[in-house]
Design a protein around this motif. Structure first.
Motif, PDB file in Angstrom:
ATOM      1  N   HIS A 177       0.818  -1.215   0.000  1.00 51.54           N
ATOM      2  CA  HIS A 177       0.000   0.000   0.000  1.00 51.54           C
ATOM      3  C   HIS A 177       0.853   1.267   0.000  1.00 51.54           C
ATOM      4  CE1 HIS A 177       0.629   1.110   4.268  1.00 51.54           C
ATOM      5  NE2 HIS A 177       0.643  -0.198   4.505  1.00 51.54           N
ATOM      6  N   LYS A 178       2.118   1.154   0.362  1.00 47.36           N
ATOM      7  CA  LYS A 178       2.998   2.317   0.370  1.00 47.36           C
ATOM      8  C   LYS A 178       3.348   2.787  -1.045  1.00 47.36           C
ATOM      9  CE  LYS A 178       3.651   2.915   4.834  1.00 47.36           C
ATOM     10  NZ  LYS A 178       3.230   4.178   5.515  1.00 47.36           N
ATOM     11  N   GLY A 179       3.080   1.946  -2.025  1.00 46.55           N
ATOM     12  CA  GLY A 179       3.379   2.328  -3.399  1.00 46.55           C
ATOM     13  C   GLY A 179       2.175   2.816  -4.172  1.00 46.55           C
ATOM     14  N   ILE A 180       1.052   3.027  -3.491  1.00 45.46           N
ATOM     15  CA  ILE A 180      -0.197   3.390  -4.160  1.00 45.46           C
ATOM     16  C   ILE A 180      -0.476   4.881  -4.003  1.00 45.46           C
ATOM     17  CG2 ILE A 180      -2.704   3.060  -4.124  1.00 45.46           C
ATOM     18  CD1 ILE A 180      -2.206   0.144  -3.370  1.00 45.46           C
ATOM     19  N   SER A 181      -0.872   5.514  -5.087  1.00 39.27           N
ATOM     20  CA  SER A 181      -1.210   6.939  -5.080  1.00 39.27           C
ATOM     21  C   SER A 181      -2.540   7.150  -5.802  1.00 39.27           C
ATOM     22  CB  SER A 181      -0.116   7.760  -5.769  1.00 39.27           C
ATOM     23  OG  SER A 181       1.141   7.567  -5.157  1.00 39.27           O
ATOM     24  N   ILE A 182      -3.091   8.336  -5.657  1.00 40.95           N
ATOM     25  CA  ILE A 182      -4.278   8.743  -6.413  1.00 40.95           C
ATOM     26  C   ILE A 182      -3.870   9.843  -7.376  1.00 40.95           C
ATOM     27  CG2 ILE A 182      -6.556   9.823  -6.305  1.00 40.95           C
ATOM     28  CD1 ILE A 182      -6.915   8.586  -3.537  1.00 40.95           C
ATOM     29  N   LEU A 183      -4.216   9.667  -8.636  1.00 38.41           N
ATOM     30  CA  LEU A 183      -4.012  10.701  -9.640  1.00 38.41           C
ATOM     31  C   LEU A 183      -5.358  11.241 -10.084  1.00 38.41           C
ATOM     32  CD1 LEU A 183      -1.256   9.176 -11.985  1.00 38.41           C
ATOM     33  CD2 LEU A 183      -0.961  10.595  -9.949  1.00 38.41           C
ATOM     34  N   LEU A 184      -5.439  12.546 -10.257  1.00 36.31           N
ATOM     35  CA  LEU A 184      -6.642  13.197 -10.772  1.00 36.31           C
ATOM     36  C   LEU A 184      -6.480  13.293 -12.286  1.00 36.31           C
ATOM     37  CD1 LEU A 184      -6.989  15.977  -8.060  1.00 36.31           C
ATOM     38  CD2 LEU A 184      -8.156  13.764  -8.150  1.00 36.31           C
ATOM     39  N   VAL A 185      -7.164  12.412 -12.992  1.00 38.01           N
ATOM     40  CA  VAL A 185      -6.947  12.230 -14.430  1.00 38.01           C
ATOM     41  C   VAL A 185      -8.145  12.761 -15.206  1.00 38.01           C
ATOM     42  CG1 VAL A 185      -6.485  10.563 -16.257  1.00 38.01           C
ATOM     43  CG2 VAL A 185      -5.550  10.192 -13.957  1.00 38.01           C
ATOM     44  N   GLU A 186      -7.863  13.660 -16.143  1.00 36.30           N
ATOM     45  CA  GLU A 186      -8.895  14.122 -17.056  1.00 36.30           C
ATOM     46  C   GLU A 186      -8.887  13.235 -18.307  1.00 36.30           C
ATOM     47  OE1 GLU A 186      -9.047  18.414 -17.497  1.00 36.30           O
ATOM     48  OE2 GLU A 186      -7.856  18.659 -15.663  1.00 36.30           O
ATOM     49  N   LYS A 187      -9.809  13.467 -19.222  1.00 38.01           N
ATOM     50  CA  LYS A 187      -9.930  12.616 -20.405  1.00 38.01           C
ATOM     51  C   LYS A 187      -8.870  13.009 -21.435  1.00 38.01           C
ATOM     52  CE  LYS A 187     -13.594  10.125 -19.185  1.00 38.01           C
ATOM     53  NZ  LYS A 187     -14.918  10.384 -19.755  1.00 38.01           N
ATOM     54  N   VAL A 188      -7.634  12.667 -21.121  1.00 39.38           N
ATOM     55  CA  VAL A 188      -6.508  12.964 -22.007  1.00 39.38           C
ATOM     56  C   VAL A 188      -6.346  11.823 -23.014  1.00 39.38           C
ATOM     57  CG1 VAL A 188      -5.331  14.309 -20.230  1.00 39.38           C
ATOM     58  CG2 VAL A 188      -4.881  11.854 -20.416  1.00 39.38           C
ATOM     59  N   PRO A 189      -5.567  12.038 -24.088  1.00 36.21           N
ATOM     60  CA  PRO A 189      -5.288  10.928 -25.019  1.00 36.21           C
ATOM     61  C   PRO A 189      -4.686   9.745 -24.276  1.00 36.21           C
ATOM     62  CG  PRO A 189      -4.601  13.013 -25.976  1.00 36.21           C
ATOM     63  CD  PRO A 189      -4.988  13.316 -24.556  1.00 36.21           C
ATOM     64  N   GLY A 190      -5.153   8.557 -24.621  1.00 35.21           N
ATOM     65  CA  GLY A 190      -4.702   7.356 -23.932  1.00 35.21           C
ATOM     66  C   GLY A 190      -5.684   6.877 -22.888  1.00 35.21           C
ATOM     67  N   VAL A 191      -6.717   7.673 -22.586  1.00 35.41           N
ATOM     68  CA  VAL A 191      -7.793   7.257 -21.679  1.00 35.41           C
ATOM     69  C   VAL A 191      -9.013   6.949 -22.535  1.00 35.41           C
ATOM     70  CG1 VAL A 191      -9.301   7.889 -19.766  1.00 35.41           C
ATOM     71  CG2 VAL A 191      -6.931   8.701 -19.797  1.00 35.41           C
ATOM     72  N   SER A 192      -9.483   5.713 -22.498  1.00 41.31           N
ATOM     73  CA  SER A 192     -10.630   5.347 -23.324  1.00 41.31           C
ATOM     74  C   SER A 192     -11.618   4.498 -22.544  1.00 41.31           C
ATOM     75  CB  SER A 192     -10.171   4.589 -24.582  1.00 41.31           C
ATOM     76  OG  SER A 192      -9.438   3.428 -24.231  1.00 41.31           O
ATOM     77  N   VAL A 193     -12.885   4.804 -22.733  1.00 41.93           N
ATOM     78  CA  VAL A 193     -13.965   3.992 -22.182  1.00 41.93           C
ATOM     79  C   VAL A 193     -14.287   2.946 -23.238  1.00 41.93           C
ATOM     80  CG1 VAL A 193     -16.316   3.967 -21.298  1.00 41.93           C
ATOM     81  CG2 VAL A 193     -14.839   5.942 -20.869  1.00 41.93           C
TER      82      VAL A 193
END
Length: 385
Positions: A177-193
């Motif tokens: 768990h020490k290696g886990i972070s939260i990133l606030l990610v917008e819909k940038v290229p490379g993010v696909s539903v």
């Protein structure tokens, strides 16, 4: 529990909205699996998306008990509407608690109006409840993170512009768990539903698979200022998430009970209303008793959340009990309605399909029991004061 006069008016306004605008159309929308765009827009106008966001970022931040009661009212009308703002609230709370000043100013005002929708991405296709075993990785490359991995069962994924992504920024960290972070990610290229998942219930609101394939975000996307704190941050964020799920369950249970009580007074059998038959009356008595207990446990957890102390025990208890109660009451509602409870012309079958989601969502109830017993041991038992 005491709500302010303003909070009472907010709950009453949402109750009126549900009775006048939601319940008359919920069955048709649900059966069509249609996105409730007009109802969502009305929720934005009413300020529902900003209820957990205080000034100066939002117009009116309410107490957690008020938020829980608003969620209950929405779920009483249609559980999907309450689900449409659940993850959004968790993300807002995460940014409020842990975000940098720049992150708060960039996101919270737009989250408060609903202009920007948010969701959280935790679960992975091969992971389920074991969040420490996630495989989505964000590798540092210059001033950016490069994200690769996949998430599943992401609610509102297509309509959310911001994703609170739980990922590994240090895959070799021990403990994990020490290696886990939260990133606030917008819909940038490379993010696909990539796909919408078919579901038993919880219709109208999409649950999707989301793939991150070399998606690049700036280092400033890290929630807070230090890597490796994401697991603890998300566990705290899930306290409000589990209270929200408990409130959704309570709303479904309340709708099932209220429909059953009304039906039992209208429907006659053997020359008298069916509530006068002991078998039906017993069901109604049990439903009312369990619903009352669930609501009190929900509000107890909500009050604890506002106390500033850890509320994972209380939130876990509320989520566990309220969701199991919703399932029990939905089944009893079918028994009260008889054949009509199985008919798609009545709402009872919808409650029965929606209720299981709260049992397995936001951490399965088996996980909740683990959380509860761990906290009981850490706290030395229950506090009876």
């Amino acid at each position: 529990m005491r709500l302010s006069a303003e909070e009472k008016s907010i709950v009453e306004a949402v109750r009126d909205f549900v009775d006048r605008e939601v319940r008359p159309v919920a069955r048709e929308l649900e059966h069509a699996d249609a996105y409730p765009g007009e109802l969502i827009d009305r929720m934005k106008e009413m300020g529902v998306y900003g209820l957990a966001i205080p000034e100066p970022y939002g117009e009116v931040g309410v107490s957690t008990p008020c938020y829980a009661l608003v969620t209950e009212e929405l779920a009483r009308g249609w559980m999907s509407l309450a689900g449409a703002m659940g993850g959004h609230t968790v993300v807002a709370k995460l940014i409020l608690a842990y975000g940098t000043r720049e992150q708060k100013e960039a996101y919270l005002p737009r989250l408060a109006t609903g202009e920007l929708r948010a969701t959280m991405a935790l679960t992975e296709p091969g992971g389920g409840s074991d969040l420490q075993a996630i495989r989505t990785v964000a590798a540092r490359e210059g001033g950016e993170y490069v994200i690769d991995g996949a998430k599943t069962w992401i609610s509102n994924a297509r309509r959310s512009g911001l994703i609170a992504l739980l990922c590994k920024t240090d895959p070799a960290a021990v403990p994990r768990h020490k290696g886990i972070s939260i990133l606030l990610v917008e819909k940038v290229p490379g993010v696909s539903v990539t796909s919408d998942l078919p579901k038993l219930g919880y219709k109208g609101v999409e649950s999707c698979e989301v793939v991150f394939d070399g998606a690049r975000v700036p280092r400033s996307a890290l929630l807070g200022e230090r890597e490796g704190e994401g697991f603890a941050q998300m566990m705290r964020g899930l306290e409000i998430g589990r209270i929200q799920v408990a409130a959704r369950a309570t709303g479904v249970a309340r709708a099932a009970f209220e429909d059953s009580l009304a039906y039992a007074q209208q429907r006659e059998s053997f020359g008298k209303p069916i509530w006068k038959h002991q078998s039906v009356g017993n069901h109604l008595a049990d439903m009312a008793t369990r619903l009352t207990a669930a609501r009190r446990l929900l509000l107890h957890a909500a009050e604890r959340c506002d106390s500033g102390e850890r509320s994972d025990l209380e939130a876990g208890m509320a989520k566990l009990f309220c969701s199991e109660t919703a399932m029990e009451i939905a089944l009893m509602a079918i028994r009260v309605h008889g054949g009509y409870g199985y008919s798609t012309e009545f709402d009872i079958e919808r409650y029965f399909r929606d209720a299981p989601l709260m049992i397995v969502g936001e951490g399965t109830n088996e996980i909740q029991r683990n959380v509860i017993v761990r906290q009981l041991v850490e706290r030395g038992g229950l506090d009876y004061s």
